[in-house]
Write a protein that holds these residues in place. Structure first.
Motif, PDB file in Angstrom:
ATOM      1  N   UNK A 137       0.839  -1.206   0.000  1.00  0.00           N
ATOM      2  CA  UNK A 137       0.000   0.000   0.000  1.00  0.00           C
ATOM      3  C   UNK A 137       0.870   1.250   0.000  1.00  0.00           C
ATOM      4  N   UNK A 138       1.929   1.259   0.787  1.00  0.00           N
ATOM      5  CA  UNK A 138       2.844   2.414   0.805  1.00  0.00           C
ATOM      6  C   UNK A 138       3.413   2.671  -0.583  1.00  0.00           C
ATOM      7  N   UNK A 139       3.819   1.588  -1.269  1.00  0.00           N
ATOM      8  CA  UNK A 139       4.385   1.731  -2.611  1.00  0.00           C
ATOM      9  C   UNK A 139       3.342   2.292  -3.576  1.00  0.00           C
ATOM     10  N   UNK A 140       2.112   1.789  -3.505  1.00  0.00           N
ATOM     11  CA  UNK A 140       1.086   2.279  -4.442  1.00  0.00           C
ATOM     12  C   UNK A 140       0.780   3.750  -4.189  1.00  0.00           C
ATOM     13  N   UNK A 141       0.766   4.149  -2.915  1.00  0.00           N
ATOM     14  CA  UNK A 141       0.518   5.555  -2.591  1.00  0.00           C
ATOM     15  C   UNK A 141       1.650   6.435  -3.127  1.00  0.00           C
ATOM     16  N   UNK A 142       2.880   5.976  -2.997  1.00  0.00           N
ATOM     17  CA  UNK A 142       4.030   6.741  -3.519  1.00  0.00           C
ATOM     18  C   UNK A 142       3.949   6.871  -5.038  1.00  0.00           C
ATOM     19  N   UNK A 143       3.554   5.803  -5.720  1.00  0.00           N
ATOM     20  CA  UNK A 143       3.479   5.827  -7.187  1.00  0.00           C
ATOM     21  C   UNK A 143       2.330   6.700  -7.701  1.00  0.00           C
ATOM     22  N   UNK A 144       1.347   6.981  -6.846  1.00  0.00           N
ATOM     23  CA  UNK A 144       0.232   7.849  -7.245  1.00  0.00           C
ATOM     24  C   UNK A 144       0.718   9.260  -7.563  1.00  0.00           C
ATOM     25  N   UNK A 145       1.880   9.628  -7.041  1.00  0.00           N
ATOM     26  CA  UNK A 145       2.412  10.987  -7.218  1.00  0.00           C
ATOM     27  C   UNK A 145       3.237  11.136  -8.495  1.00  0.00           C
TER      28      UNK A 145
END
Length: 183
Positions: A51-59
């Motif tokens: 989840x942390x990785x997906x949130x970072x990639x959203x940017x």
């Protein structure tokens, strides 16, 4: 930056958020759910890291990785995850994938998700080709890809190392003009 949210008849495909962890870990830690995946079953830390990785990639700008939660509209309940990943911006190509909790199997949610991802890819991202792979033994996923309009291109021999064992993949794809014929 606004978060991404796509809607289908019964589902919302939206960006993951940290509060999704219990539901994500619920399906990501189920050995039966991840049987054909390249990952899992996950520990809580692995689910949290995902989840942390997906949130970072959203940017990312431009954004090329669209990991999305699959949420049933009626119950506002997260039942899985899916994604569209741009592999070649120049060639306007991407691949899709999906994973649903066991209690959501056999109800058409995977097909609805795949069709939603294809619509997003062709309508909004202006892609030319979208592909997907699945384990040859995963007959349900192969049916989902076919029902979503994708065509079997062939078999990739021993292209995935899962654990310590090589696995084949079936390769499916659909082109923009083929998708437009049916949408």
């Amino acid at each position: 930056m606004s978060s991404l949210s796509l809607t289908t008849d019964r589902l919302v495909l939206r960006d993951f958020k940290m509060s999704d962890l219990p539901r994500v870990h619920g399906y990501a830690s189920d050995p039966e759910v991840v049987r054909f995946m390249e990952w899992g079953p996950n520990t809580v830390d692995e689910s949290r890291d995902f989840i942390r990785m997906t949130i970072a990639l959203q940017k990312d700008n431009p954004r090329r990785h669209f990991d999305l939660a699959i949420v049933k509209k009626a119950e506002n309940c997260l039942v899985g995850g899916c994604g569209l990943y741009v592999t070649s911006p120049h060639n306007r190509e991407a691949f899709i994938g999906y994973c649903l909790s066991r209690d959501s199997w056999g109800q058409g949610y995977a097909t609805e998700t795949a069709k939603g991802l294809l619509s997003f890819g062709f309508s909004q991202l202006r892609l030319h080709r979208i592909f997907a792979t699945c384990d040859p033994a995963n007959l349900a996923s192969a049916r989902v890809l076919e029902k979503s309009g994708m065509k079997l291109e062939g078999r990739l021999r021993e292209n995935k190392l899962i654990g310590k064992k090589w696995r084949d993949s079936l390769l499916y794809s659909i082109l923009e003009h083929e998708w437009k014929l049916n949408n």
